[in-house]
Design an enzyme around this catalytic site. Structure first.
Site, PDB file in Angstrom:
ATOM      1  N   THR A 141      -2.705   0.054   3.279  1.00 22.59           N
ATOM      2  CA  THR A 141      -3.343   1.490   2.849  1.00 22.59           C
ATOM      3  C   THR A 141      -3.350   2.484   3.885  1.00 22.59           C
ATOM      4  OG1 THR A 141      -4.593   0.457   1.239  1.00 22.59           O
ATOM      5  CG2 THR A 141      -5.269   2.855   1.822  1.00 22.59           C
ATOM      6  N   GLY A 188     -10.805  -3.765   6.528  1.00 26.31           N
ATOM      7  CA  GLY A 188     -11.881  -4.538   7.208  1.00 26.31           C
ATOM      8  C   GLY A 188     -11.693  -5.038   8.550  1.00 26.31           C
ATOM      9  N   GLU A 202      -7.046  -3.444  -3.542  1.00 27.22           N
ATOM     10  CA  GLU A 202      -5.840  -4.311  -4.118  1.00 27.22           C
ATOM     11  C   GLU A 202      -5.273  -3.898  -5.186  1.00 27.22           C
ATOM     12  OE1 GLU A 202      -4.543  -6.526  -1.908  1.00 27.22           O
ATOM     13  OE2 GLU A 202      -6.387  -6.001  -0.770  1.00 27.22           O
TER      14      GLU A 202
END
Lengths: 469, 192
Positions: free
Chosen positions: A147, A186, A429
């Protein structure tokens, strides 16, 4: 034990252990899961004395890192190397021991859930052998960056560039505009030192689509960001605050040719591009993760409804009949209406996740032998079940919170954090609306094909029933 | 076809809803294109109905897989457990039929009497499941450390735990917070 709960347990008319075994995929996995939980939870220092909520943002991260290291040392020492992927997945379906340690998830989360599966799915044999050893031993900590600030689920819109330089046999990674900065992964901010970066490949000025690259982002000794790499944390969020989500930008950062994960497409030394047999294979990791999201939603919902049902059994409220004690709130039909559907939904997600895993496992075996026929249907299925399970779980966890009245609003009830984790899955996702539209594309194609006389397969076969309706 | 209120009958109705929504949205797409819109603009204009069609398909899959997997996997279970698991399947199917009653009225052959019957059945199922509610959540087998919740611990000492957690608030470490002397007292003495 509270007397109301004791009474409730006495009147239960089935064998609770039998149901636990059923949900766990058998006695064997219940035992394995419980052994693992016992081992992990007996480690001193893993559970917080001070509630995380009273720590600062920085302290939360530092505490999460301390616990992550302790936790992974324990996991590493208990890991059974002889277990197959199928067995490991079955064990992990209901293994949520991490949630005892991290209310808001671990900064190592992406290392296991995305970094390692991507190496497995996208690396050549040689790359897998080298990187898996390092990743499994935690010699390196990785994450997965797809992303960008400007684009999320729309992969073809990604702007990060990987330009091949045949003179030096290197790729030059570059973020040409602010919107091309990687955003959200993350562990990316201060934890990972390696990262799989999805970038648009250019060779001699020509674009060859989006491909995965293994990029070192921090020095292995000093942990300083490498030259040409801009890193940082994206700031406080609704949930996931200990996951250390980060941003990443490149300024003409060079990596060697062998850092492109080349299982599905290759760049030769002279810059010749060899396309993979099917570009859809690149999205294998996302399909795998979407399968696991369905079982995650089953677990989160199960957690929330366990809290709410037990509380509803001990909580007494109002006096509908004079001279009688306050009833347990679980006896109110409105309360049952809020809660029992959450139990049923959790079971529905478990059954669907088990079924979907079996399909995924068999399709991945077919893929290994070059058979791609069932991949589109699996993709369409994952595109439907991931959104529905996250939509329902999020709404029902919130209902569980509401079922606990004002006490459910306390962070110590752990319903708000569970909601925070579930609602994140609504977006990650593949944002749900986008996924539903992708599934719609498959459905429309199947329907138009059916009208033209082409046969329908698998879960879409029922569409052929129109003539009999 | 007359409405079939059995679990399988309702699942079949969800499939009919999905079929109708998909066929209907294909027609909408074709009509938009015939009116001169490009395929992309037609797609965007129909997107609300396209997501609804996907959702209907997903709902049909979720329901039918839950039912068929439960039939398959629960066959070896003891009768009392199988009974309660099938009650949950029934509850799930009935709940969603009532949630989607608009679709059922539009695309399946449900009548107002059938809806009354479904509502009755739903309330009966809630009552049937009630005695096993705590057993059902106990079976999820979450240790207290994993639930991490004042309200949900196995022993049910919710009020005691709420109080214990409240005492961990840093504000409870001292009886008077320094802001009283620094801000509140001068403010209150100011006599607004």
């Amino acid at each position: 034990v509270n007397v109301d709960l004791q009474r409730e347990r006495a009147k239960c008319n089935f064998n609770v252990e039998e149901l636990t075994n059923f949900l766990d995929w058998g006695v064997k996995y219940t035992e394995k899961r419980r052994n693992l939980e016992q081992k992990v939870l007996s480690i001193k220092g893993l559970l917080d004395d001070t509630p995380e909520e009273y720590l600062s943002h920085k302290e939360k991260y530092e505490n999460a890192i301390r616990k992550s290291v302790l936790f992974y040392k324990t996991l590493h020492s208990t890991e059974d190397e002889n277990m197959s992927i199928d067995e490991k997945t079955k064990l992990n379906f209901r293994n949520i021991v991490t949630s005892a340690i991290f209310k808001d998830n671990s900064p190592f989360m992406l290392h296991n859930s995305m970094f390692i599966p991507t190496i497995m799915g996208q690396g050549t044999d040689e790359q897998r052998e080298y990187w898996m050893k390092r990743a499994k031993n935690m010699e390196i900590i990785g994450t997965y960056a797809q992303t960008e600030l400007g684009h999320g689920t729309f992969i073809r819109g990604l702007e990060t560039q990987a330009t091949y330089d045949p003179d030096t046999e290197e790729f030059v990674l570059h973020s040409p505009v602010l919107s091309s900065y990687k955003w959200w992964p993350g562990g990316l901010a201060h934890t990972a030192n390696y990262c799989i970066v999805m970038a648009r490949l250019y060779i001699k000025g020509k674009s060859h689509g989006i491909h995965p690259f293994m990029v070192q982002i921090r020095d292995e000794e000093t942990h300083m960001p490498l030259p040409g790499i801009k890193l940082g944390e994206i700031g406080a969020k609704l949930g996931f605050n200990t996951v250390n989500n980060g941003f990443l930008g490149f300024e003409n950062h060079r990596i060697s040719r062998d850092r492109m994960l080349m299982k599905n497409a290759q760049v030769l030394k002279d810059g010749t591009f060899v396309a993979g047999s099917n570009s859809k294979l690149t999205y294998g990791t996302m399909v795998y993760v979407r399968v696991l999201i369905v079982s995650n939603m089953a677990n989160m919902l199960a957690k929330a409804v366990t809290i709410a049902v037990r509380y509803s059994a001990i909580r007494r409220q109002s006096q509908p009949k004079p001279d009688e004690p306050e009833p347990q709130i679980l006896d109110y039909v409105t309360q049952q209406h809020k809660l029992f559907i959450a139990i049923a939904s959790s079971h529905a997600f478990y059954m669907n996740a088990m079924w979907l895993w079996e399909i995924y496992y068999s399709v991945s075996l077919q893929l290994a032998s070059g058979k791609l026929d069932n991949l589109p249907e699996l993709h369409a299925l994952a595109c439907c079940l991931k959104p529905l399970s996250t939509i329902d779980a999020t709404a029902m966890i919130e209902k569980c919170r509401l079922a606990c009245g004002g006490h459910g609003y306390m962070l110590s009830a752990n319903l708000a954090q569970t909601y925070g984790l579930a609602t994140a899955a609504y977006t990650y996702e593949g944002e749900n609306t986008v996924l539903l539209l992708q599934a719609a594309r498959s459905l429309v194609k199947a329907w138009v094909g059916h009208v033209k006389g082409r046969p329908l397969k698998g879960t879409m076969a029922y569409l052929a029933g129109e003539s009999t309706v | 076809k007359a409405w079939d209120g059995s679990i399988d009958g309702i699942i079949q109705s969800f499939k009919v809803v999905a079929i109708r929504k998909i066929s209907s949205v294909v027609k909408i797409l074709q009509d938009y294109e015939k009116s001169g819109l490009s395929p992309e603009d037609a797609w965007n204009k129909a997107s609300v109905f396209l997501t609804a069609a996907s959702e209907a398909h997903g709902r049909a899959v979720l329901l039918s897989v839950y039912k068929s997997e439960m039939d398959k996997r629960a066959a070896v279970l003891s009768p009392p457990l199988r009974k309660v698991l099938l009650q949950l399947v029934d509850l799930y199917v009935t709940y969603w039929a009532l949630e989607k009653v608009g679709d059922m009225l539009l695309y399946a052959s449900i009548t107002d009497k059938d809806v009354d019957e479904l509502q009755r059945r739903y309330i009966e199922l809630l009552a049937a499941i009630r005695p096993n509610a705590v057993g059902l959540v106990d079976a999820f087998d979450f240790r207290d450390e994993i639930l991490n919740s004042t309200l949900g611990a196995y022993d049910g000492r919710a009020y005691e735990r709420l109080m214990e957690e409240a005492m961990k608030s840093p504000l409870n470490a001292e009886p008077v917070n320094q802001t009283f002397h620094k801000y509140l007292k001068p403010f209150m003495r100011g006599k607004l």
